[in-house]
Design a protein around this motif. Structure first.
Motif, PDB file in Angstrom:
ATOM      1  N   LEU A   1       0.861  -1.179   0.000  1.00  9.38           N
ATOM      2  CA  LEU A   1       0.000   0.000   0.000  1.00  9.38           C
ATOM      3  C   LEU A   1       0.897   1.228   0.000  1.00  9.38           C
ATOM      4  CD1 LEU A   1      -2.890   1.214   0.250  1.00  9.38           C
ATOM      5  CD2 LEU A   1      -2.538   1.184   2.734  1.00  9.38           C
ATOM      6  N   LEU A   2       0.955   1.915  -1.122  1.00  9.56           N
ATOM      7  CA  LEU A   2       1.909   3.011  -1.291  1.00  9.56           C
ATOM      8  C   LEU A   2       1.399   4.339  -0.776  1.00  9.56           C
ATOM      9  CD1 LEU A   2       3.319   2.138  -4.823  1.00  9.56           C
ATOM     10  CD2 LEU A   2       4.171   1.463  -2.568  1.00  9.56           C
ATOM     11  N   GLY A   3       0.259   4.319  -0.136  1.00 11.26           N
ATOM     12  CA  GLY A   3      -0.184   5.530   0.528  1.00 11.26           C
ATOM     13  C   GLY A   3      -1.562   5.991   0.134  1.00 11.26           C
ATOM     14  N   GLY A   4      -2.181   6.669   1.097  1.00 15.23           N
ATOM     15  CA  GLY A   4      -3.310   7.523   0.810  1.00 15.23           C
ATOM     16  C   GLY A   4      -2.716   8.907   0.626  1.00 15.23           C
ATOM     17  N   PHE A   5      -3.360   9.742  -0.167  1.00 15.50           N
ATOM     18  CA  PHE A   5      -2.818  11.071  -0.470  1.00 15.50           C
ATOM     19  C   PHE A   5      -3.906  12.118  -0.303  1.00 15.50           C
ATOM     20  CE2 PHE A   5      -0.157   8.016  -2.584  1.00 15.50           C
ATOM     21  CZ  PHE A   5       1.129   8.496  -2.396  1.00 15.50           C
ATOM     22  N   ALA A   6      -3.583  13.183   0.428  1.00 15.61           N
ATOM     23  CA  ALA A   6      -4.580  14.189   0.761  1.00 15.61           C
ATOM     24  C   ALA A   6      -4.962  15.054  -0.432  1.00 15.61           C
ATOM     25  CB  ALA A   6      -4.067  15.059   1.905  1.00 15.61           C
ATOM     26  N   PHE A   7      -4.024  15.318  -1.339  1.00 22.21           N
ATOM     27  CA  PHE A   7      -4.310  16.166  -2.490  1.00 22.21           C
ATOM     28  C   PHE A   7      -4.646  15.313  -3.700  1.00 22.21           C
ATOM     29  CE2 PHE A   7      -1.688  18.903   0.189  1.00 22.21           C
ATOM     30  CZ  PHE A   7      -2.454  20.067   0.192  1.00 22.21           C
ATOM     31  N   ILE A   8      -5.606  15.756  -4.484  1.00 24.73           N
ATOM     32  CA  ILE A   8      -6.006  14.969  -5.640  1.00 24.73           C
ATOM     33  C   ILE A   8      -4.865  14.871  -6.648  1.00 24.73           C
ATOM     34  CG2 ILE A   8      -8.427  15.556  -5.351  1.00 24.73           C
ATOM     35  CD1 ILE A   8      -8.133  17.426  -7.784  1.00 24.73           C
ATOM     36  N   GLY A   9      -4.708  13.703  -7.211  1.00 26.90           N
ATOM     37  CA  GLY A   9      -3.683  13.482  -8.220  1.00 26.90           C
ATOM     38  C   GLY A   9      -2.323  13.135  -7.668  1.00 26.90           C
ATOM     39  N   GLU A  10      -2.120  13.290  -6.364  1.00 26.42           N
ATOM     40  CA  GLU A  10      -0.796  13.029  -5.776  1.00 26.42           C
ATOM     41  C   GLU A  10      -0.335  11.592  -5.964  1.00 26.42           C
ATOM     42  OE1 GLU A  10       0.845  15.210  -1.893  1.00 26.42           O
ATOM     43  OE2 GLU A  10      -1.134  14.326  -1.618  1.00 26.42           O
ATOM     44  N   GLY A  11      -1.255  10.662  -5.840  1.00 30.08           N
ATOM     45  CA  GLY A  11      -0.869   9.257  -5.876  1.00 30.08           C
ATOM     46  C   GLY A  11      -0.583   8.729  -7.265  1.00 30.08           C
ATOM     47  N   ILE A  12      -1.067   9.403  -8.299  1.00 31.32           N
ATOM     48  CA  ILE A  12      -0.898   8.878  -9.663  1.00 31.32           C
ATOM     49  C   ILE A  12       0.572   8.839 -10.083  1.00 31.32           C
ATOM     50  CG2 ILE A  12      -1.580   9.152 -12.073  1.00 31.32           C
ATOM     51  CD1 ILE A  12      -4.153  10.415 -11.158  1.00 31.32           C
ATOM     52  N   PRO A  13       1.364   9.904  -9.884  1.00 30.94           N
ATOM     53  CA  PRO A  13       2.791   9.809 -10.226  1.00 30.94           C
ATOM     54  C   PRO A  13       3.530   8.761  -9.389  1.00 30.94           C
ATOM     55  CG  PRO A  13       2.135  12.101  -9.993  1.00 30.94           C
ATOM     56  CD  PRO A  13       1.007  11.269  -9.457  1.00 30.94           C
ATOM     57  N   VAL A  14       3.141   8.608  -8.124  1.00 30.86           N
ATOM     58  CA  VAL A  14       3.771   7.594  -7.276  1.00 30.86           C
ATOM     59  C   VAL A  14       3.477   6.208  -7.830  1.00 30.86           C
ATOM     60  CG1 VAL A  14       3.816   6.566  -4.970  1.00 30.86           C
ATOM     61  CG2 VAL A  14       3.677   9.048  -5.219  1.00 30.86           C
ATOM     62  N   ALA A  15       2.229   5.977  -8.223  1.00 32.42           N
ATOM     63  CA  ALA A  15       1.854   4.686  -8.794  1.00 32.42           C
ATOM     64  C   ALA A  15       2.586   4.444 -10.111  1.00 32.42           C
ATOM     65  CB  ALA A  15       0.343   4.640  -9.018  1.00 32.42           C
ATOM     66  N   THR A  16       2.716   5.483 -10.919  1.00 34.58           N
ATOM     67  CA  THR A  16       3.421   5.356 -12.193  1.00 34.58           C
ATOM     68  C   THR A  16       4.888   5.022 -11.952  1.00 34.58           C
ATOM     69  OG1 THR A  16       1.900   6.967 -13.174  1.00 34.58           O
ATOM     70  CG2 THR A  16       3.933   6.525 -14.371  1.00 34.58           C
ATOM     71  N   GLY A  17       5.465   5.618 -10.914  1.00 33.88           N
ATOM     72  CA  GLY A  17       6.852   5.298 -10.561  1.00 33.88           C
ATOM     73  C   GLY A  17       7.013   3.869 -10.106  1.00 33.88           C
ATOM     74  N   ALA A  18       6.033   3.356  -9.360  1.00 39.39           N
ATOM     75  CA  ALA A  18       6.090   1.960  -8.917  1.00 39.39           C
ATOM     76  C   ALA A  18       6.018   1.018 -10.109  1.00 39.39           C
ATOM     77  CB  ALA A  18       4.947   1.674  -7.948  1.00 39.39           C
ATOM     78  N   ALA A  19       5.184   1.364 -11.083  1.00 41.34           N
ATOM     79  CA  ALA A  19       5.080   0.539 -12.289  1.00 41.34           C
ATOM     80  C   ALA A  19       6.372   0.598 -13.099  1.00 41.34           C
ATOM     81  CB  ALA A  19       3.893   1.006 -13.130  1.00 41.34           C
TER      82      ALA A  19
ATOM     83  N   ALA B   1      10.114 -10.227 -11.580  1.00 39.21           N
ATOM     84  CA  ALA B   1       9.510  -8.910 -11.371  1.00 39.21           C
ATOM     85  C   ALA B   1       8.296  -8.758 -12.284  1.00 39.21           C
ATOM     86  CB  ALA B   1      10.531  -7.812 -11.645  1.00 39.21           C
ATOM     87  N   ASP B   2       7.119  -9.026 -11.754  1.00 39.90           N
ATOM     88  CA  ASP B   2       5.904  -8.906 -12.563  1.00 39.90           C
ATOM     89  C   ASP B   2       4.784  -8.195 -11.804  1.00 39.90           C
ATOM     90  OD1 ASP B   2       5.211 -10.803 -10.706  1.00 39.90           O
ATOM     91  OD2 ASP B   2       4.309 -12.198 -12.143  1.00 39.90           O
ATOM     92  N   ALA B   3       5.155  -7.371 -10.832  1.00 37.25           N
ATOM     93  CA  ALA B   3       4.151  -6.673 -10.021  1.00 37.25           C
ATOM     94  C   ALA B   3       3.308  -5.728 -10.879  1.00 37.25           C
ATOM     95  CB  ALA B   3       4.826  -5.900  -8.893  1.00 37.25           C
ATOM     96  N   VAL B   4       2.037  -5.678 -10.553  1.00 38.72           N
ATOM     97  CA  VAL B   4       1.101  -4.767 -11.202  1.00 38.72           C
ATOM     98  C   VAL B   4       0.716  -3.683 -10.199  1.00 38.72           C
ATOM     99  CG1 VAL B   4      -1.231  -4.555 -12.161  1.00 38.72           C
ATOM    100  CG2 VAL B   4       0.215  -6.506 -12.783  1.00 38.72           C
ATOM    101  N   THR B   5       0.602  -2.460 -10.660  1.00 39.99           N
ATOM    102  CA  THR B   5       0.211  -1.343  -9.801  1.00 39.99           C
ATOM    103  C   THR B   5      -1.185  -0.860 -10.183  1.00 39.99           C
ATOM    104  OG1 THR B   5       2.509  -0.620  -9.552  1.00 39.99           O
ATOM    105  CG2 THR B   5       0.793   0.985  -9.042  1.00 39.99           C
ATOM    106  N   VAL B   6      -2.010  -0.625  -9.171  1.00 38.49           N
ATOM    107  CA  VAL B   6      -3.346  -0.075  -9.389  1.00 38.49           C
ATOM    108  C   VAL B   6      -3.420   1.288  -8.712  1.00 38.49           C
ATOM    109  CG1 VAL B   6      -5.824  -0.354  -9.015  1.00 38.49           C
ATOM    110  CG2 VAL B   6      -4.406  -2.363  -9.512  1.00 38.49           C
TER     111      VAL B   6
END
Length: 439
Positions: free
Chosen positions: A195-213, A228-233
């Protein structure tokens, strides 16, 4: 209609292969429509996405409202004909889905009670009504897969396997919380559970998720780690889809064919702003094909339909075929947060979606399909009640974080600010907070 997918030609750039085009199949209620299933494997030679079609009858077309006119009860989600779901689930799968959804609902209902009793502070955003989205996607993931959430993150954490005790304690601000009481409602995080986090500001988590992918793709292709075959949602709301980070990350993910799924939890309202009033093209799924990835629309109040889409999107990402944008049209049963009186949404609209409660719908399906009986479901209900009650008792009895924890995890190297020359935390000095409110 289970879900609608569109795929349009993409511009070949970098390692992104062009997808095959598919003509628009959205139709009026009087014409035939196809459901495009995200199914067949990509051709290894051409990199083109193969789409299989199955005719299922008619569908109503969603039309754009004039500027300044709000949507009524179900104009954004046109009524779809009832169709027997194509994906069969086992008894075990059904019970897992039901238990996870009931846990999410019961947990959030308890959060409301505890908030109004003064056990929680700040803003608390509940997930009631949207459980089919979290359960439908997260229960299709492996433990090593990643999830990025929003400020409405409690249920995503629970679905990903974070214990209810740890989530409730975090909401209580206790040291036994998943972030030792320093994250609170909007900042759940667990490395152990992906779980890479909840984010208080809208859109904050999308770049983090893209980085994980990107990390997964780099490990596999550059470091030659075949495991290494992890999927990020990445979960986010309709209000985020007019944010620049959303478009930037769609472009990057498609360009590099990253193993990520962008899941829009379109609950029709961005706080108090109607989706129609804020978005020139309300069909969010259309933004996928614009960047060269499939865009899918699914009924986010039906966990079986969400799960069907999730299984295929996850498989597509895991085999290296790139990202998918999924718009789940859902509805939250409470206000934006527990501080929101929820006076802007029309009573008729709220009543319409309350009648489509995803948990009641799943329960009906399981019983009518003969997969379970009432005894099975009552047993789960009782189990969840005990888990939630235990979580509250545990959180209430847990200690508050020590004062020495105040400046931990604030600076990468706190010696220049948080720790004095004597090696002790400055905040432990009684003079540190002199003249300020008690911490």
């Amino acid at each position: 209609m289970a879900y609608v997918m569109r795929s349009s030609p993409s511009v070949q750039s970098g390692s992104l292969a062009p997808h095959s085009s598919a003509s628009s199949v959205s139709s009026s209620a009087s014409s035939s429509s196809y459901i495009l299933r995200l199914g067949a494997l990509n051709s290894q030679r051409s990199g083109r996405l193969s789409i299989t079609r199955r005719a299922i009858g008619t569908a109503n077309r969603r039309t754009r409202k004039p500027h300044g006119v709000s949507a009524s009860t179900s104009e954004l989600v046109a009524e779809k004909p009832s169709i027997k779901n194509a994906l069969a689930i086992t008894r075990e799968e059904g019970l897992i889905l039901y238990e996870d959804m009931v846990l999410g609902r019961s947990f959030e209902d308890m959060c409301a009670q505890m908030y109004y009793r003064g056990k929680m502070f700040g803003f608390v955003h509940l997930y009631n009504g949207q459980e089919a989205v979290s359960t439908g996607f997260v229960k299709c993931l492996k433990p090593e897969d990643y999830v990025c959430s929003t400020y409405r993150d409690h249920v995503h954490a629970l679905s990903k396997g974070v214990p209810a005790r740890a989530v409730m304690s975090e909401l209580f601000g206790k040291a036994t919380g998943i972030c030792r009481g320093q994250g609170g409602s909007m900042h759940m995080f667990s490395k152990e559970h992906g779980l890479l986090g909840g984010f208080a500001f809208i859109g904050e988590g999308i770049p983090v998720a893209t980085g994980a992918a990107f990390k997964t793709k780099y490990e596999r292709e550059v470091l030659k780690n075949d495991k290494a075959d992890a999927v990020t949602v990445a979960f986010f709301g309709d209000g985020t889809c007019n944010n620049g980070q959303f478009f930037e990350c769609l472009n990057m993910a498609a360009l590099w064919k990253l193993p990520i799924i962008f899941v829009v939890e379109n609950n029709l309202w961005a706080i108090g702003m109607s989706h129609y009033r804020a978005t020139s093209v309300p069909e969010i799924w259309k933004k996928g094909p614009a960047f060269g990835m499939p865009g899918i629309h699914v009924d986010g109040m039906d966990v079986l339909k969400v799960r069907e889409v999730a299984l295929e999107a996850v498989a597509r990402a895991r085999r290296g075929d790139g990202p998918t944008l999924v718009e789940c049209e859902t509805y939250r049963f409470r206000g934006h947060s527990l501080a929101d009186p929820d006076e802007l949404r029309k009573p008729a609209e709220k009543a319409h979606y309350a009648a489509r409660d995803p948990i009641i719908a799943l329960k009906k399906y399981l019983l009518e399909s003969g997969l379970v009986d009432e005894t099975d479901l009552r047993s789960i209900d009782k189990k969840i009640d005990e888990i939630v009650e235990d979580a509250v008792e545990f959180a209430d009895a847990s200690p508050l974080p020590p004062r020495s924890q105040l400046l931990e995890n604030v600076f990468a190297d706190p010696k220049g600010f948080g720790i004095g020359p004597d090696g002790k935390y400055r905040c432990e000095d009684p003079a540190f907070t002199a003249g300020t409110a008690q911490v």
